[in-house]
Design a protein around this motif. Sequence first.
Motif, PDB file in Angstrom:
ATOM      1  N   THR A  75       0.843  -1.200   0.000  1.00 50.73           N
ATOM      2  CA  THR A  75       0.000   0.000   0.000  1.00 50.73           C
ATOM      3  C   THR A  75       0.874   1.245   0.000  1.00 50.73           C
ATOM      4  N   ALA A  76       1.906   1.240   0.848  1.00 53.49           N
ATOM      5  CA  ALA A  76       2.823   2.379   0.920  1.00 53.49           C
ATOM      6  C   ALA A  76       3.569   2.570  -0.393  1.00 53.49           C
ATOM      7  N   ALA A  77       3.971   1.473  -1.020  1.00 54.19           N
ATOM      8  CA  ALA A  77       4.672   1.568  -2.308  1.00 54.19           C
ATOM      9  C   ALA A  77       3.769   2.208  -3.358  1.00 54.19           C
ATOM     10  N   GLY A  78       2.513   1.808  -3.378  1.00 54.02           N
ATOM     11  CA  GLY A  78       1.570   2.408  -4.321  1.00 54.02           C
ATOM     12  C   GLY A  78       1.360   3.885  -4.062  1.00 54.02           C
ATOM     13  N   LEU A  79       1.250   4.252  -2.794  1.00 52.75           N
ATOM     14  CA  LEU A  79       1.094   5.667  -2.453  1.00 52.75           C
ATOM     15  C   LEU A  79       2.349   6.451  -2.829  1.00 52.75           C
ATOM     16  N   GLY A  80       3.516   5.872  -2.557  1.00 51.16           N
ATOM     17  CA  GLY A  80       4.768   6.536  -2.909  1.00 51.16           C
ATOM     18  C   GLY A  80       4.898   6.734  -4.405  1.00 51.16           C
ATOM     19  N   HIS A  81       4.498   5.731  -5.179  1.00 51.23           N
ATOM     20  CA  HIS A  81       4.524   5.831  -6.640  1.00 51.23           C
ATOM     21  C   HIS A  81       3.595   6.947  -7.121  1.00 51.23           C
TER      22      HIS A  81
END
Length: 146
Positions: free
Chosen positions: A41-47
């Motif tokens: 989830t964090a990776a998607g938000l960071g992207h």
Amino acid sequence: MLAQLPKRAHDIAVLVGRLLLGVVMFAFGWDKWVTKGLSATAAGLGHGGVPFPFLSAAYAGTVELLGGALLILGALTALVGVLMVLDMAGAIVTTHQYVSIIGRPGIALTGAVLAGALVFAAIGAGRYSVDHLLGARRRTKQSGIV
């Protein structure tokens, strides 16, 4: 003209609305914490350019999972409503602002959840809730009736 629902219908409408919103929010939180996992989830938000993606994912996932459960119970409803409004406002500003109202993911669902959370922050959990039960007990203690 009907200015307000009869009391029993009002109580049932508040209960059903609170349960539905609680289940939706719990599912959103479950997805962030369990199905996808907080790291994904964090990776998607960071992207997507969301600042502090892990902290943002943890906040959103926690508010949605625990807040959804609390809404279902009707506990701490005003506080949960405010936290959900902030969660959804953050989602609109950071991830949904460029998508049309009916686009996917769009702001339609996020806006509807924000509106529902705002209503519960304002009116509370209603008669059929932990908040109401605890409030009734508090009022009974204060009046000296045991």
